[in-house]
Design a protein around this motif. Structure first.
Motif, PDB file in Angstrom:
ATOM      1  N   LEU A   8     -16.029   2.541  34.848  1.00 16.11           N
ATOM      2  CA  LEU A   8     -15.682   1.714  36.008  1.00 16.11           C
ATOM      3  C   LEU A   8     -16.533   2.114  37.205  1.00 16.11           C
ATOM      4  N   THR A   9     -17.033   1.116  37.923  1.00 13.15           N
ATOM      5  CA  THR A   9     -17.654   1.373  39.229  1.00 13.15           C
ATOM      6  C   THR A   9     -17.333   0.228  40.142  1.00 13.15           C
ATOM      7  N   GLY A  10     -17.748   0.368  41.373  1.00 13.38           N
ATOM      8  CA  GLY A  10     -17.548  -0.717  42.319  1.00 13.38           C
ATOM      9  C   GLY A  10     -18.508  -0.589  43.481  1.00 13.38           C
ATOM     10  N   VAL A  42     -15.864  -5.667  42.547  1.00 13.02           N
ATOM     11  CA  VAL A  42     -16.359  -6.003  43.876  1.00 13.02           C
ATOM     12  C   VAL A  42     -15.248  -5.554  44.824  1.00 13.02           C
ATOM     13  N   ALA A  43     -15.486  -4.430  45.519  1.00 12.09           N
ATOM     14  CA  ALA A  43     -14.406  -3.718  46.210  1.00 12.09           C
ATOM     15  C   ALA A  43     -14.181  -4.285  47.610  1.00 12.09           C
ATOM     16  N   ASP A  44     -13.681  -5.523  47.649  1.00 10.53           N
ATOM     17  CA  ASP A  44     -13.498  -6.178  48.953  1.00 10.53           C
ATOM     18  C   ASP A  44     -12.337  -5.566  49.732  1.00 10.53           C
ATOM     19  N   ALA A  45     -11.295  -5.106  49.030  1.00 10.23           N
ATOM     20  CA  ALA A  45     -10.177  -4.477  49.746  1.00 10.23           C
ATOM     21  C   ALA A  45     -10.646  -3.173  50.388  1.00 10.23           C
ATOM     22  N   GLN A  46     -11.456  -2.422  49.663  1.00  6.48           N
ATOM     23  CA  GLN A  46     -11.981  -1.185  50.254  1.00  6.48           C
ATOM     24  C   GLN A  46     -12.902  -1.490  51.443  1.00  6.48           C
ATOM     25  N   ALA A  47     -13.676  -2.562  51.340  1.00  6.22           N
ATOM     26  CA  ALA A  47     -14.573  -2.927  52.440  1.00  6.22           C
ATOM     27  C   ALA A  47     -13.787  -3.231  53.714  1.00  6.22           C
ATOM     28  N   CYS A 131      -7.017   6.596  53.679  1.00  2.59           N
ATOM     29  CA  CYS A 131      -6.366   6.590  52.361  1.00  2.59           C
ATOM     30  C   CYS A 131      -7.184   5.899  51.276  1.00  2.59           C
ATOM     31  N   TYR A 132      -8.397   5.428  51.606  1.00  2.00           N
ATOM     32  CA  TYR A 132      -9.093   4.671  50.561  1.00  2.00           C
ATOM     33  C   TYR A 132      -9.426   5.511  49.321  1.00  2.00           C
ATOM     34  N   PRO A 133      -9.562   6.857  49.457  1.00  2.00           N
ATOM     35  CA  PRO A 133      -9.751   7.616  48.205  1.00  2.00           C
ATOM     36  C   PRO A 133      -8.577   7.460  47.236  1.00  2.00           C
ATOM     37  N   ALA A 138      -6.722   4.656  42.258  1.00  2.00           N
ATOM     38  CA  ALA A 138      -6.026   3.559  41.572  1.00  2.00           C
ATOM     39  C   ALA A 138      -7.029   2.701  40.803  1.00  2.00           C
ATOM     40  N   ASP A 139      -8.174   2.395  41.423  1.00  3.86           N
ATOM     41  CA  ASP A 139      -9.213   1.605  40.744  1.00  3.86           C
ATOM     42  C   ASP A 139      -9.594   2.261  39.420  1.00  3.86           C
ATOM     43  N   ILE A 140      -9.912   3.547  39.518  1.00  2.00           N
ATOM     44  CA  ILE A 140     -10.462   4.251  38.350  1.00  2.00           C
ATOM     45  C   ILE A 140      -9.400   4.369  37.249  1.00  2.00           C
ATOM     46  N   ILE A 147     -15.596   7.387  32.691  1.00  2.00           N
ATOM     47  CA  ILE A 147     -16.967   7.549  33.193  1.00  2.00           C
ATOM     48  C   ILE A 147     -17.144   6.677  34.437  1.00  2.00           C
ATOM     49  N   VAL A 148     -17.637   7.291  35.515  1.00  2.00           N
ATOM     50  CA  VAL A 148     -17.841   6.564  36.765  1.00  2.00           C
ATOM     51  C   VAL A 148     -19.279   6.824  37.246  1.00  2.00           C
ATOM     52  N   PRO A 149     -20.201   5.880  36.999  1.00  6.22           N
ATOM     53  CA  PRO A 149     -21.590   6.087  37.426  1.00  6.22           C
ATOM     54  C   PRO A 149     -21.736   5.869  38.929  1.00  6.22           C
ATOM     55  N   VAL A 150     -22.047   6.928  39.656  1.00  3.16           N
ATOM     56  CA  VAL A 150     -22.071   6.852  41.127  1.00  3.16           C
ATOM     57  C   VAL A 150     -23.186   7.718  41.697  1.00  3.16           C
ATOM     58  N   GLY A 151     -23.432   7.541  42.991  1.00  2.00           N
ATOM     59  CA  GLY A 151     -24.302   8.448  43.729  1.00  2.00           C
ATOM     60  C   GLY A 151     -23.532   9.731  44.040  1.00  2.00           C
ATOM     61  N   ASP A 153     -22.699  11.204  46.658  1.00  2.78           N
ATOM     62  CA  ASP A 153     -21.735  11.194  47.773  1.00  2.78           C
ATOM     63  C   ASP A 153     -20.325  10.825  47.303  1.00  2.78           C
ATOM     64  N   GLN A 154     -20.241  10.253  46.099  1.00  4.29           N
ATOM     65  CA  GLN A 154     -18.927   9.796  45.615  1.00  4.29           C
ATOM     66  C   GLN A 154     -18.192  10.867  44.798  1.00  4.29           C
ATOM     67  N   LEU A 155     -18.858  11.988  44.506  1.00  3.68           N
ATOM     68  CA  LEU A 155     -18.224  12.982  43.638  1.00  3.68           C
ATOM     69  C   LEU A 155     -16.901  13.528  44.198  1.00  3.68           C
ATOM     70  N   PRO A 156     -16.802  13.788  45.511  1.00  5.41           N
ATOM     71  CA  PRO A 156     -15.509  14.262  46.026  1.00  5.41           C
ATOM     72  C   PRO A 156     -14.374  13.258  45.794  1.00  5.41           C
ATOM     73  N   LEU A 157     -14.721  11.970  45.698  1.00  5.25           N
ATOM     74  CA  LEU A 157     -13.678  10.967  45.457  1.00  5.25           C
ATOM     75  C   LEU A 157     -13.185  11.036  44.015  1.00  5.25           C
ATOM     76  N   ILE A 158     -14.073  11.399  43.127  1.00  2.05           N
ATOM     77  CA  ILE A 158     -13.671  11.525  41.722  1.00  2.05           C
ATOM     78  C   ILE A 158     -12.824  12.783  41.536  1.00  2.05           C
TER      79      ILE A 158
HETATM   80  N1  TRP Z   1     -16.592   3.726  47.221  1.00  2.00           N
HETATM   81  C1  TRP Z   1     -17.561   2.910  46.564  1.00  2.00           C
HETATM   82  C2  TRP Z   1     -18.676   2.591  47.558  1.00  2.00           C
HETATM   83  O1  TRP Z   1     -18.655   3.027  48.658  1.00  2.00           O
HETATM   84  C3  TRP Z   1     -16.989   1.605  46.046  1.00  2.00           C
HETATM   85  C4  TRP Z   1     -15.886   1.755  45.034  1.00  2.00           C
HETATM   86  C5  TRP Z   1     -14.647   1.198  45.118  1.00  2.00           C
HETATM   87  C6  TRP Z   1     -15.924   2.457  43.800  1.00  2.00           C
HETATM   88  N2  TRP Z   1     -13.910   1.495  44.044  1.00  2.00           N
HETATM   89  C7  TRP Z   1     -14.646   2.273  43.208  1.00  2.00           C
HETATM   90  C8  TRP Z   1     -16.886   3.234  43.146  1.00  2.00           C
HETATM   91  C9  TRP Z   1     -14.322   2.858  41.983  1.00  2.00           C
HETATM   92  C10 TRP Z   1     -16.560   3.814  41.918  1.00  2.00           C
HETATM   93  C11 TRP Z   1     -15.273   3.634  41.352  1.00  2.00           C
HETATM   94  O2  TRP Z   1     -19.608   1.876  47.228  1.00  2.00           O
END
Ligand code: TRP
Length: 344
Positions: A8-10, A42-47, A131-133, A138-140, A147-151, A153-158
């Motif tokens: 999963l990614t977003g 497409v993480a519109d709620a997070q945006a 609270c978005y982390p 919840a997304d993940i 598996i979450v392919p990310v940059g 900067d996202q590792l602390p969120l995982i």
């Molecule tokens: N935080 C990610 C970003 O800034 C977007 C995102 C939302 C995300 N939900 C996710 C990434 C779940 C990985 C997994 O672009």
């Protein structure tokens, strides 16, 4: 048949995706979709957590980001693309998970700390932003992604996600949610063209996936090299030189790049020649993406259909996880099936 691992990614739909997204994650997703079960949000709620003043911008960019996905080669037959705000189970899981994380822990999250500084919220941090982390956890977990392919900067969120996973599993007394791990690409963070740590649309240092050849050439010309490399004959520095970082990321001919590095260090290779090569390489990467993107954008109804089908499929998956979590936590269940009476 062995079970395919779930990915999963977003991305936040706040503007067009750029080369940083491409090397950091999109390229990986295209490769993973063959033998993984892949969901892309497409993480519109997070945006909205830092764009509540402009929801129209977020909404407009949902189709744009989806077009970027299709243009780089995400195949809707192999990957499920879905819209975050249209998945109510994600909001419900977030509400439950919020009770398993402290405000202090959220404030200590390095990603959040950096982003709060960059956005200059001061003391007016939107609660949704802090609270978005939790929402990302919840997304993940809603997809039971491992598996979450990310940059990077996202590792602390995982890490934060896995803390929540452990707490939920402990409370449930069994492992209902799996741990997730971040999958970094070879280049997990692309610097901006100005040499700043990260390419970012809001910093104005990005090259988008729909940039024209003229945009690309202008961006490369403006690129940060070695400020002490004044004459062609002078020895130059390769480390921290953005042009070389980009060649490492995008130029497939690594032998030639190694040779250019040696010449640059020795002296005798000018920035103009070096930048000409990089501009050519980037035009070759972006050209076909831009072309496909233009074709796709001509047919927004098809993009809408893809998002609709993906979101409906994701509704099933996420609602199932929500039901499991509710049950495992022992929430009250209604005895009669929950049908609403018709309104008067
Ligand atoms: N935080 C990610 C970003 O800034 C977007 C995102 C939302 C995300 N939900 C996710 C990434 C779940 C990985 C997994 O672009």
């Amino acid at each position: 048949m062995p079970v395919r691992p779930t990915v999963l990614t977003g991305d936040r739909p706040t503007g067009p995706l750029h080369l940083g997204h491409y090397v950091g994650s999109l390229r990986n997703r295209v490769a993973l979709q063959r033998d993984h079960r892949q969901f892309i949000l497409v993480a519109d709620a997070q945006a909205l957590t830092d764009n509540a003043h402009d929801p129209a911008k977020v909404s407009r960019n949902v189709l744009e980001v989806a077009a970027d996905y299709l243009a780089v080669g995400i195949d809707p037959a192999a990957s499920t693309i879905c819209v975050q705000s249209a998945l109510p189970a994600l909001a419900e899981l977030t509400l439950l998970y919020l009770n398993f994380v402290s405000v202090a822990r959220l404030e200590r999250n390095p990603t959040i700390k950096d982003e709060i500084k960059a956005r200059q919220f001061g003391r007016d941090i939107p609660a949704g932003f802090l609270c978005y982390p939790v929402a990302q956890a919840a997304d993940i977990t809603a997809f039971k992604a491992t598996i979450v392919p990310v940059g990077d900067d996202q590792l602390p969120l995982i890490e934060q996600t896995n803390e929540i996973v452990r707490r939920i599993n402990r409370q449930a007394r069994r492992d209902i949610l799996p741990d997730a791990r971040g999958l970094l690409s070879r280049i997990s963070r692309l610097p901006g063209i100005d040499g700043r740590a990260k390419m970012s649309k809001s910093q104005g240092n990005a090259i988008t996936l729909s940039a024209s050849d003229a945009d690309i050439i202008a961006a490369v010309q403006a690129m940060y090299t070695d400020p002490d490399h004044l004459r062609v004959a002078d020895p130059g520095r390769v480390e921290g030189n953005v042009v070389f970082t980009y060649l490492d990321a995008f130029d497939d001919d690594s032998a030639t790049v190694a040779d250019l590095k040696a010449r640059y260090r020795r002296g005798g290779l000018g920035d103009v020649e070096l930048k000409r090569r990089l501009a050519r390489v980037l035009c070759d990467v972006i050209g076909p993406i831009r072309q496909r993107r233009a074709d796709i954008a001509r047919d927004p109804d098809t993009i809408r259909d893809i998002l609709h089908a993906g979101t409906m499929a994701a509704r099933g998956v996420t609602a199932t996880t929500l039901a499991e979590v509710r049950q495992a936590l022992g929430l009250f269940e209604l005895t009669k099936p929950d049908k609403c009476p018709a309104p008067e």
